[in-house]
Design an enzyme around this catalytic site. Structure first.
Site, short mmCIF file in Angstrom:
data_model
loop_
_atom_site.label_atom_id
_atom_site.label_comp_id
_atom_site.label_asym_id
_atom_site.label_seq_id
_atom_site.Cartn_x
_atom_site.Cartn_y
_atom_site.Cartn_z
N HIS A 83 -4.44 -7.94 11.61
CA HIS A 83 -5.12 -8.80 10.65
C HIS A 83 -5.05 -10.26 11.09
O HIS A 83 -4.84 -11.16 10.28
CB HIS A 83 -4.51 -8.65 9.26
N ASN A 117 -5.70 -7.16 2.93
CA ASN A 117 -6.61 -6.83 4.02
C ASN A 117 -7.75 -7.86 4.05
O ASN A 117 -8.35 -8.15 3.02
CB ASN A 117 -7.20 -5.43 3.82
N GLN A 144 0.84 -1.20 0.00
CA GLN A 144 0.00 0.00 0.00
C GLN A 144 0.88 1.25 0.00
O GLN A 144 1.78 1.39 0.82
CB GLN A 144 -0.91 0.01 1.23
N HIS A 189 0.09 5.04 0.41
CA HIS A 189 -1.05 5.88 0.76
C HIS A 189 -0.70 6.75 1.96
O HIS A 189 0.45 6.81 2.39
CB HIS A 189 -2.28 5.00 1.04
#
Length: 491
Positions: free
Chosen positions: A428, A471, A328, A330
């Site tokens: 997670h 995710n 990711q 971001h």
């Protein structure tokens, strides 16, 4: 003037980022996460006071540092992790998916879940940084399939405000705290209420009642139902079953096959030559040009050609067999990624790379019958190692990949150089009540029903039986949808 808390929203179970103040300054969200999450590990004191050497309140002598998940945390509030999750909702790659559903079934379940979550990949397309980084990484890595992150959200009212999907937005009117007494006959949210345990029939294994406690007055009460569904997360859910006297002979896989994603992290300050590309006409679409020109006109002394309210970039490298990790690129807010106030946040992007570990029965969470956690439930103890040679090599390749890509965009923010984060940081955790077909190797069937207990269904990431790099929330929702369909049939 009435002053409201920064995170105050009117919907029960709303996302913390739906506060207008937090959306103006994402760094405030870091504090919201710290308030909402409770760490699950409790360390054994290395130095004991001479005066209080026998006091062990809040300690867990059973936790081995070498097998701990030191950053594992749970959320004990209405909405759970859904009140502050990243809202990243990618689908698992075919290599990551369980074979409990066919490809056609997976596509149908994913499609339904995406509609519920309002998943889309376009909400941040009006971000200049999104377009800039997207263009640059696709130029540098044309074969990697770099994409806009699929996010559970919807832009409302203006170009800058985003409504992030949460239990409140999914529940709709049912999340209104002024729900009428008539409606509460059919649906009611009870904040400050904790499920303690179940009572079971020795005759047929059915749950006969649930024992709950009101945390405000500490009064207990029971609930009887035709079906009981527990979605308390991958750590608290098996803890509730342990507290309900589910024994290894009942469910030998309970708490076992725990998976958590090794995670590499860094923050990059975008290099000047890349930021200057904002001015290049061949990259500027009309919307971008209009925003940038207005900003320059209003703030001629600003050396950065990006508006102050430019939405944060939300991009990712999806898992591939050749690069078996999820990357990711971001901006978001976590306790380990807070940008100093002296740094211009427009120039900073986060790199978070996740990979999977192969499920192993020895990786597990167990529970104490003598030591309790903050709310009086059995204290969890983790037994987790990344010691499979394949997992170790994959982790090393993953962080090398992240560093190589990050260096092409800029320099590392001091204090946020590339590193592995403590295990559990991904939040997670999966597999602790995994779905399957073998009662010895799983806890629930493909419809999330507990083996041998016809009226008990479990939901959440704990049902996901495979190692996964992306995710997990959308995949957990697929299992939930299959479970709900079966519950409806049986009722």
């Amino acid at each position: 003037m009435i002053m409201m808390p920064l995170s105050a929203t009117r919907r029960v179970g709303d996302h913390k980022k739906n506060s207008a103040v937090v959306q103006k300054d994402i760094s405030r969200f870091t504090k919201e996460i710290c308030i909402s999450c409770l760490f699950q590990w409790i360390k054994w004191p290395q130095i004991l006071s001479l005066l209080h050497s026998s006091v062990q309140h809040g300690q867990n002598p059973a936790q081995d540092y070498a097998t701990n998940l030191p950053a594992a945390a749970v959320s004990r509030e209405v909405g759970g992790m859904g009140a502050h999750w990243t809202c990243c909702t990618p689908r698992q790659h075919e290599d990551e998916r369980s074979e409990l559903f066919t490809d056609e079934e997976w596509d149908k379940l994913y499609g339904e879940a995406e509609k519920i979550f309002r998943t889309n990949s376009t909400t941040f397309d009006n971000s200049i940084r999104q377009q800039l980084i997207h263009h640059e990484l696709n130029r540098l890595y044309p074969s990697r399939g770099f994409k806009s992150m699929p996010l559970a959200c919807k832009r409302l009212g203006s170009e800058t405000y985003v409504d992030w999907t949460s239990p409140a937005s999914i529940l709709g009117e049912l999340a209104d705290p002024t729900l009428s007494a008539e409606d509460k006959k059919y649906f009611e949210i009870r904040p400050s209420t904790q499920l303690v345990k179940f009572e079971r029939s020795e005759k047929d294994g059915k749950i006969t009642k649930a024992l709950l406690i009101n945390l405000k007055d500490e009064k207990t009460f029971t609930v009887t139902a035709r079906k009981y569904i527990v979605c308390a997360g991958a750590v608290l859910t098996p803890g509730i079953l342990f507290n309900s006297n589910f024994l290894p002979k009942d469910l030998p896989a309970l708490g076992h096959y725990l998976t958590e994603q090794p995670m590499a992290f860094c923050q990059v300050v975008l290099k000047k030559s890349l930021v200057e590309k904002v001015k290049e006409h061949h990259l500027r679409h009309p919307h971008w040009k209009e925003l940038a020109d207005k900003h320059k006109e209003k703030f001629p002394a600003d050396p950065v050609p990006i508006p102050f309210n430019d939405p944060d970039p939300q991009l990712y490298f999806p898992y591939t067999p050749d690069s078996p990790w999820h990357g990711q690129v971001h901006r978001d807010a976590f306790g380990y990624g807070e940008v100093p106030p002296t740094v211009d946040q427009r120039l900073v992007v986060d790199f978070r790379w996740f990979t999977y570990v192969k499920p192993q029965k020895t990786n597990c969470v167990t529970f104490s019958s003598g030591i309790t956690d903050t709310l009086g439930m059995p204290q969890p103890t983790f037994h987790f190692r990344v010691d499979n040679p394949e997992d170790e090599e994959r982790c090393a390749n993953m962080i090398s990949d992240m560093i190589e890509i990050a260096r092409r965009l800029g320099g590392f923010l001091p204090g946020a150089e590339p590193k592995y984060l403590p295990m559990g940081s991904a939040l997670h955790i999966c597999g602790t009540y995994r779905a399957g077909t073998d009662k010895k190797e799983s806890v629930v069937d493909r419809h999330s029903k507990v083996w041998g207990h016809d009226n008990l269904v479990l939901g959440g990431c704990g049902v996901i039986p495979t190692g996964s790099a992306c995710n997990p929330t959308l995949t957990a929702a697929c299992f939930a949808l299959a479970a709900v369909e079966q519950v409806i049939k049986e009722l």
